[in-house]
Scaffold this motif. Sequence first.
Motif, PDB file in Angstrom:
ATOM      1  N   LYS A  93       6.277  -5.708  -2.036  1.00  0.00           N
ATOM      2  CA  LYS A  93       5.211  -4.806  -1.726  1.00  0.00           C
ATOM      3  C   LYS A  93       4.882  -3.894  -3.066  1.00  0.00           C
ATOM      4  CE  LYS A  93       2.580  -2.550   1.919  1.00  0.00           C
ATOM      5  NZ  LYS A  93       2.866  -1.854   3.102  1.00  0.00           N
ATOM      6  N   ARG A  94       5.974  -3.386  -3.243  1.00  0.00           N
ATOM      7  CA  ARG A  94       5.596  -2.346  -4.532  1.00  0.00           C
ATOM      8  C   ARG A  94       4.864  -3.268  -6.184  1.00  0.00           C
ATOM      9  NH1 ARG A  94      10.674   0.373  -3.008  1.00  0.00           N
ATOM     10  NH2 ARG A  94      11.551  -0.453  -4.206  1.00  0.00           N
TER      11      ARG A  94
ATOM     12  N   LEU B 116      -1.463  -5.783  -8.173  1.00  0.00           N
ATOM     13  CA  LEU B 116      -3.001  -5.169  -7.674  1.00  0.00           C
ATOM     14  C   LEU B 116      -3.987  -4.414  -7.881  1.00  0.00           C
ATOM     15  CD1 LEU B 116      -3.122  -5.387  -3.685  1.00  0.00           C
ATOM     16  CD2 LEU B 116      -4.531  -7.239  -5.355  1.00  0.00           C
ATOM     17  N   ALA B 117      -3.405  -3.552  -8.413  1.00  0.00           N
ATOM     18  CA  ALA B 117      -3.846  -2.294  -9.116  1.00  0.00           C
ATOM     19  C   ALA B 117      -4.106  -2.166 -10.571  1.00  0.00           C
ATOM     20  CB  ALA B 117      -2.525  -0.896  -8.995  1.00  0.00           C
TER      21      ALA B 117
ATOM     22  N   ASN C  56       3.756  -6.164  -5.788  1.00  0.00           N
ATOM     23  CA  ASN C  56       2.870  -6.852  -5.759  1.00  0.00           C
ATOM     24  C   ASN C  56       1.731  -5.548  -5.452  1.00  0.00           C
ATOM     25  OD1 ASN C  56       2.858  -9.485  -5.084  1.00  0.00           O
ATOM     26  ND2 ASN C  56       3.461  -9.031  -2.859  1.00  0.00           N
ATOM     27  N   GLN C  57       1.410  -4.975  -4.822  1.00  0.00           N
ATOM     28  CA  GLN C  57       0.064  -3.086  -5.342  1.00  0.00           C
ATOM     29  C   GLN C  57       0.263  -2.958  -6.702  1.00  0.00           C
ATOM     30  OE1 GLN C  57       2.052  -0.849  -2.316  1.00  0.00           O
ATOM     31  NE2 GLN C  57       0.721  -1.667  -0.248  1.00  0.00           N
ATOM     32  N   ARG C  58       1.098  -2.669  -7.306  1.00  0.00           N
ATOM     33  CA  ARG C  58       0.742  -2.663  -8.576  1.00  0.00           C
ATOM     34  C   ARG C  58       0.109  -3.950  -9.357  1.00  0.00           C
ATOM     35  NH1 ARG C  58       6.902  -2.523 -11.792  1.00  0.00           N
ATOM     36  NH2 ARG C  58       6.794  -1.147 -10.306  1.00  0.00           N
TER      37      ARG C  58
ATOM     38  N   GLY D 185      -6.221   0.035   5.295  1.00  0.00           N
ATOM     39  CA  GLY D 185      -5.758  -0.723   4.466  1.00  0.00           C
ATOM     40  C   GLY D 185      -4.593  -1.308   5.773  1.00  0.00           C
TER      41      GLY D 185
ATOM     42  N   GLU E  12      -3.625  -9.672  -1.341  1.00  0.00           N
ATOM     43  CA  GLU E  12      -4.061  -9.097  -0.169  1.00  0.00           C
ATOM     44  C   GLU E  12      -2.922  -9.295   1.314  1.00  0.00           C
ATOM     45  OE1 GLU E  12      -7.731  -7.843  -0.714  1.00  0.00           O
ATOM     46  OE2 GLU E  12      -7.535  -5.706  -2.016  1.00  0.00           O
TER      47      GLU E  12
ATOM     48  N   ILE F   1       0.594 -10.072   0.966  1.00  0.00           N
ATOM     49  CA  ILE F   1       1.311  -8.927   1.588  1.00  0.00           C
ATOM     50  C   ILE F   1       0.883  -8.342   3.129  1.00  0.00           C
ATOM     51  CG2 ILE F   1       0.926  -6.055   0.877  1.00  0.00           C
ATOM     52  CD1 ILE F   1       0.203  -7.380  -1.891  1.00  0.00           C
TER      53      ILE F   1
END
Length: 475
Positions: free
Chosen positions: A242-243, A249-250, A245-247, A38, A259, A262
């Motif tokens: 960020k939350r 990505l998941a 964007n990460q959701r 990460g 990535e 971010i």
Amino acid sequence: MNTGLNRRQVLQQSALGFGSLALAGLLSDSARADSTGGTPLAPRAPHFPATAARVVFLFMHGGISHIDSFDPKPQLTAMNGQPLPFAKPKFEFAPTGNLLASPWKFRNYGQSGIEVSDLFPCIGNCVDDIAVIRSMNGSDLVSHGPALLNINTGSGVFARPSLGAWTLYGLGSENQNLPGFISLSPSLYHGGAQNYGASFLPATFQGTRIGDGSTHFRDARLSSLTPGQTPALQRLQLDLLKRRNQRHLAEQGPDSALEARIDSFEMAFRMQAEAPDIMDISRESAAMQNAYGVDAEPTDEFARQCLLARRCLEAGVRFVQVNFSYPRNYWDAHGDLRNNHTSNAARVDQPIAALLQDLKTRGLLAETLVVFATEFGRTPAAQGHDGRDHHPHAFSCWLAGGGIRGGLTYGQTDEFGYYVTENKVTMPDFHATILHTLGLDHEKLTFRHAGRDYRLTDVHGHVIRNILNQPAPAT
């Protein structure tokens, strides 16, 4: 019945997970983007003990004439105005005529006695720390665009990651609050952002540009770092972004561009505290600024770049590219060779010598590789009556510090400087040697893309061991 699942989710949840397994295989290339849990810019161990921890790449756009700078040719002077007594290269950018003697004298410098032209007296005084390569060869790339991409990315034809991006990919960064790769005043004219880009490597490894080569470097700013809110409010906004964007990505799977975006937001937030101080060269003493040539002409612009480069290196930036850039400044002397090279050398000679001496005084030169390079040389035969054409078949570059054995020359060209006659150095050789000083094996530094493993040197390249202080590492 509408389950609310998209196609990717159906694959992930069907056939006992085999759909997800297949999907993971298809996405494996991008999944390799981050090998540090990460933190893609976290420092990484080299393949073997390095002699250099960082690089400053002094790039002279336009093509410096080797026979007027670092490769003296008395026979060229003796036969001035006469035809070349052997065949010229099959590939020429433009027609050339008879031989043209150098307008400059060459003198011996240092204990090594290496000959350097009167264009570079300050660099000449540093020659005992320098290894001059007189046998560079750029294949048949006679145009600026392909030649720039070749020296910066290893390919003049295909889109490839830049040398700085490969370095960052291999080693990470020493300072997480600054970009690991910075390009100062790059030209956007020949090759553009590819010269400091990441291509198929994760975008996190691309260079951060300061300046654009078209305006004076004193006006270069990182204005986007100016905070519009308090740090606490910015942090809340970034955490929310960020939350989300990460959701995404998941749900959607690996996406190196997202990535990197971010990471760039987080880097910009951290840079707000440190970058303005690093970029403020007024913090340097008057004596130091004078040594580089700041606020004096014609050295001011390049002096500012070199002094900022030292400040970046000292702060932990892994790779700094310092560009003498087209279209405002360039070495492309198709005509008026004397004035072109005289004026350009006067801009860079003092700042570069000051950088070398400054790094040496601070104890940084021993672990900093300094590279002075240009995309090709210039023809020994005249273009018009007082110019020289592009010449990739033989030219000169030099390296210093970072495990390089100074006070030597490597390779030879013929008595006119047309062709390499001894120890030809190809671009893969040049890149392999730079990576070697950083502790990176150019054959092992690979990235899997589109079904194959790529490397900076492709399937070529040998380390130039005769210019290194240390023997080959144990295998």
